[in-house]
Design an enzyme around this catalytic site. Structure first.
Site, short mmCIF file in Angstrom:
data_model
loop_
_atom_site.label_atom_id
_atom_site.label_comp_id
_atom_site.label_asym_id
_atom_site.label_seq_id
_atom_site.Cartn_x
_atom_site.Cartn_y
_atom_site.Cartn_z
N ASN A 9 69.14 22.08 42.12
CA ASN A 9 70.51 22.13 41.63
C ASN A 9 70.48 22.71 40.21
O ASN A 9 70.09 22.02 39.28
CB ASN A 9 71.10 20.71 41.62
CG ASN A 9 72.47 20.66 40.97
OD1 ASN A 9 73.11 21.69 40.76
ND2 ASN A 9 72.93 19.45 40.67
N LYS A 11 72.87 23.52 38.36
CA LYS A 11 74.02 23.11 37.54
C LYS A 11 74.61 24.34 36.83
O LYS A 11 74.54 25.45 37.36
CB LYS A 11 73.63 22.02 36.56
CG LYS A 11 72.87 20.88 37.24
CD LYS A 11 72.75 19.67 36.38
CE LYS A 11 71.85 18.68 37.09
NZ LYS A 11 71.84 17.38 36.47
N HIS A 95 78.06 15.07 43.97
CA HIS A 95 77.08 14.87 42.90
C HIS A 95 77.69 13.93 41.85
O HIS A 95 78.89 13.97 41.60
CB HIS A 95 76.72 16.22 42.27
CG HIS A 95 75.55 16.12 41.33
ND1 HIS A 95 75.69 15.68 40.04
CD2 HIS A 95 74.24 16.37 41.51
CE1 HIS A 95 74.50 15.68 39.46
NE2 HIS A 95 73.60 16.09 40.34
N GLU A 97 77.73 14.00 38.76
CA GLU A 97 78.46 14.66 37.67
C GLU A 97 79.88 15.00 38.13
O GLU A 97 80.83 14.94 37.35
CB GLU A 97 77.69 15.90 37.19
CG GLU A 97 76.48 15.49 36.37
CD GLU A 97 75.31 16.46 36.40
OE1 GLU A 97 75.48 17.63 36.78
OE2 GLU A 97 74.19 16.03 36.03
N GLU A 167 70.61 9.43 44.40
CA GLU A 167 70.44 9.85 43.01
C GLU A 167 70.96 8.75 42.08
O GLU A 167 72.17 8.72 41.78
CB GLU A 167 71.21 11.14 42.75
CG GLU A 167 70.70 12.32 43.54
CD GLU A 167 70.91 13.61 42.77
OE1 GLU A 167 69.92 14.32 42.56
OE2 GLU A 167 72.05 13.89 42.35
N GLY A 173 68.80 13.63 34.72
CA GLY A 173 68.77 14.34 33.45
C GLY A 173 68.34 13.48 32.27
O GLY A 173 68.50 13.87 31.12
N SER A 213 65.38 13.15 37.65
CA SER A 213 64.21 13.44 36.81
C SER A 213 62.92 13.62 37.60
O SER A 213 61.85 13.18 37.17
CB SER A 213 64.05 12.38 35.71
OG SER A 213 65.18 12.39 34.85
C1 PEP Z 1 70.44 16.50 39.78
O1 PEP Z 1 71.11 17.29 39.15
O2 PEP Z 1 70.79 16.22 40.92
C2 PEP Z 1 69.24 15.94 39.17
C3 PEP Z 1 68.57 15.06 39.85
O3 PEP Z 1 68.90 16.38 37.89
P1 PEP Z 1 67.50 16.10 37.13
O4 PEP Z 1 66.41 16.43 38.09
O5 PEP Z 1 67.54 17.02 35.95
O6 PEP Z 1 67.49 14.65 36.75
#
Ligand code: PEP
Length: 258
Positions: A9, A11, A95, A97, A167, A173, A213
């Site tokens: 992803n 973003k 997601h 976000e 998630e 992040g 992460s």
């Molecule tokens: C994500 O955007 O779904 C995500 C898991 O980001 P990150 O790996 O940067 O934590």
């Protein structure tokens, strides 16, 4: 055997189409023949360029969001037919976000994933608790509700066409990854929820990614968990070598070879 699936992803990153093209060009050379489903989800404006760079490659294209109507007066939105038309096979839905910053609800998630299925896209449906919810011991209740309402009215056949992603919001992040045990616990719960509602075959078939992460350094242990079928990767998907290492870790953890 569930085929591992690793999705990136991006973003709202990658300032120019050339950067996006360079990343996938490097990636396709390094993951050629790896028996893992690989998906990249660039920002909307770069989908066409990336689709072109991925032609005749096993790497699939995905989008980061969609709207549920096929066309019309919905300023700023992108329809499932447009995504399919540009070459997307996957789309991320719900997601955290989108949920936290843009007010996305489980009801919206449900409309979006139904629309994705209607137009032949595979939705990657995200669920997960916030830190406050985890600290209040509400993780199971939150995930249960997101699965119940987000996936409402899906048939067993529909369920076979989606991917889920656990998630934990506190791990996205932040550099703070769930431990493999924490991930496994929630992934097993998700599989149980699927079993209760759609039966054993659906539960055994559905792929559940972990996201939060994930890096080349921690991927192997996370992916070794029996109910972790892949990863949804943010930051580490922006570097071809780090993302390729996660894909290789998935093949190693699941004991799959070309
Ligand atoms: C994500 O955007 O779904 C995500 C898991 O980001 P990150 O790996 O940067 O934590």
């Amino acid at each position: 055997m569930r085929r591992p699936i690793i999705a990136g992803n991006w973003k709202m990153n990658m300032a120019a189409a050339q950067e996006a093209v360079a990343l996938v060009t490097q990636l396709r050379a390094s993951v050629n023949g790896v028996p893992v489903d690989v998906v990249v989800c660039p920002p909307f404006p770069w989908l066409a360029s990336v689709a072109q760079s991925l032609s005749n490659s096993s790497i699939a294209l995905g989008a980061q969001d969609l709207f549920w109507e096929p066309q019309g007066a919905f300023t700023g939105e992108v329809s499932p037919t447009m995504l399919a038309g540009v070459g997307c096979r996957y789309v991320i839905v719900g997601h955290s976000e989108r949920r936290q910053l843009f007010g996305e609800t489980d009801a919206n998630v449900n409309k979006k994933l139904q629309a994705a299925l209607r137009y032949g896209l595979t939705p990657i449906v995200c669920v997960g608790e916030t830190l406050a919810q985890r600290e209040r011991n509400e993780t199971a209740a939150v995930v249960r509700e997101q699965v119940r309402d987000g996936l409402a009215s899906l048939s067993e056949q529909d369920l076979g066409k989606i991917v889920l992603a656990y998630e934990p919001v506190w791990a996205i992040g932040t550099g703070r990854t769930a431990t493999p045990e924490q991930a496994q616990e929630v992934h097993a719960l998700i599989r149980r929820l699927v079993q209760e509602r759609w039966g054993g075959a659906a539960a055994q078939g559905i792929r559940v990614q972990y996201g939060g992460s994930v890096t080349a350094a921690n991927a192997l242990e996370l992916l070794r968990q029996p109910d972790v079928d892949g990863a949804l990767v943010g930051g580490a998907s922006l570097k071809a070598d780090a993302f390729a290492a996660i894909i290789q870790a998935a093949a190693q953890a699941k004991g799959v070879t070309a």
